[in-house]
Design a protein around this motif. Structure first.
Motif, PDB file in Angstrom:
ATOM      1  N   THR A  52       0.859  -1.174   0.000  1.00 20.99           N
ATOM      2  CA  THR A  52       0.000   0.000   0.000  1.00 20.99           C
ATOM      3  C   THR A  52       0.905   1.237   0.000  1.00 20.99           C
ATOM      4  O   THR A  52       2.134   1.133   0.037  1.00 20.99           O
ATOM      5  CB  THR A  52      -0.885   0.031   1.254  1.00 20.99           C
ATOM      6  N   HIS A  53       0.308   2.419  -0.026  1.00 19.88           N
ATOM      7  CA  HIS A  53       1.113   3.648   0.014  1.00 19.88           C
ATOM      8  C   HIS A  53       1.784   3.844   1.375  1.00 19.88           C
ATOM      9  O   HIS A  53       2.732   4.625   1.483  1.00 19.88           O
ATOM     10  CB  HIS A  53       0.254   4.860  -0.327  1.00 19.88           C
ATOM     11  N   ASP A  54       1.304   3.144   2.387  1.00 12.90           N
ATOM     12  CA  ASP A  54       1.912   3.234   3.717  1.00 12.90           C
ATOM     13  C   ASP A  54       3.091   2.262   3.767  1.00 12.90           C
ATOM     14  O   ASP A  54       3.005   1.172   4.325  1.00 12.90           O
ATOM     15  CB  ASP A  54       0.876   2.887   4.787  1.00 12.90           C
ATOM     16  N   ARG A  74       9.007   1.392   6.980  1.00 15.31           N
ATOM     17  CA  ARG A  74      10.010   2.444   7.156  1.00 15.31           C
ATOM     18  C   ARG A  74      11.286   2.218   6.363  1.00 15.31           C
ATOM     19  O   ARG A  74      11.753   3.151   5.674  1.00 15.31           O
ATOM     20  CB  ARG A  74      10.344   2.617   8.644  1.00 15.31           C
ATOM     21  N   ALA A 128      10.535   3.003   2.661  1.00 14.08           N
ATOM     22  CA  ALA A 128      10.260   4.423   2.426  1.00 14.08           C
ATOM     23  C   ALA A 128      11.525   5.265   2.539  1.00 14.08           C
ATOM     24  O   ALA A 128      11.765   6.178   1.730  1.00 14.08           O
ATOM     25  CB  ALA A 128       9.203   4.913   3.414  1.00 14.08           C
ATOM     26  N   SER A 153       0.029   2.227  -5.767  1.00 13.59           N
ATOM     27  CA  SER A 153       1.426   2.029  -5.363  1.00 13.59           C
ATOM     28  C   SER A 153       2.090   1.019  -6.283  1.00 13.59           C
ATOM     29  O   SER A 153       1.459   0.068  -6.759  1.00 13.59           O
ATOM     30  CB  SER A 153       1.498   1.541  -3.916  1.00 13.59           C
TER      31      SER A 153
END
Length: 203
Positions: free
Chosen positions: A74-76, A79, A82, A128
């Motif tokens: 997902t877009h989340d 860490r 990202a 995503s």
């Protein structure tokens, strides 16, 4: 900022980007130094079974893409993913803009990753694109291009999370360059070390 985050960003920033750019010019792909710790690699591998982190799962055999499965985050993003993505973008942006200038093409990519993601969403490309791929014994991936729409960033990073000889044997990571008025050329990055990434051109 965590110690492991500092390690990842430091490894990205201290890489020989001039040499990587030369490799990309010559072969369409380049092998970076190690960017993630073994702990980060294990952490990302273990995410595969956490259903809520992914928007969809693709069975490659069902779609005749090969054999194996991969999942779109997902877009989340987790860490480590990202943070590595954010650390890589400024360096890849320099290469992308240089290519565009030499080819006489537009360079629509803004200074920050956040701005680029927003531009993609505004253009309707709001899914995503980051995946986590799992191969089992005998699995393989067919040659393909990863293109989601007209908003295209010309470089992609693939990170190896397992160690050759320890976690798996066999297999080659094959990249194929389609050259104008010439035969296609294949380049392999075999036995890629864990934490190492390969940068490749997407167009």
């Amino acid at each position: 900022m965590s110690t492991e985050t500092d390690i990842a960003r430091g490894q990205v920033d201290t890489a020989d980007w001039a040499h990587l750019a030369e490799e990309l010019d010559a072969y369409g792909c380049a092998l970076t130094p190690r960017l993630l710790t073994l702990g980060q690699c294990a952490e990302i591998r273990e995410l595969y079974d956490q259903e809520d982190l992914f928007r969809t799962t693709v069975d490659m055999a069902r779609h005749r893409f090969g054999s194996g499965r991969y999942r779109y985050f997902t877009h989340d993003l987790p860490r480590p993913v990202a943070e590595l993505r954010a650390a890589l973008y400024p360096h890849l942006l320099t290469i992308a803009r240089d290519w565009a200038a030499r080819l006489g093409r537009p360079a629509p990519w803004p200074d920050t990753l956040e701005e680029w993601v927003a531009m993609c969403h505004e253009a309707g490309q709001d899914r995503s694109a980051q995946i986590l791929l799992r191969y089992e014994e005998g699995d393989w991936n067919a040659l393909h291009r990863d293109v989601f729409g007209d908003m295209l960033f010309p470089l992609q990073v693939v990170v190896g999370l397992d160690a050759y000889g320890t976690d798996y044997t066999g297999g080659e990571f094959l990249l194929v360059e389609q050259r104008p008025r010439a035969q296609s050329r294949g380049t392999t990055n075999s036995r890629v070390a864990p934490r190492t990434s390969s940068i490749r051109a997407t167009d």
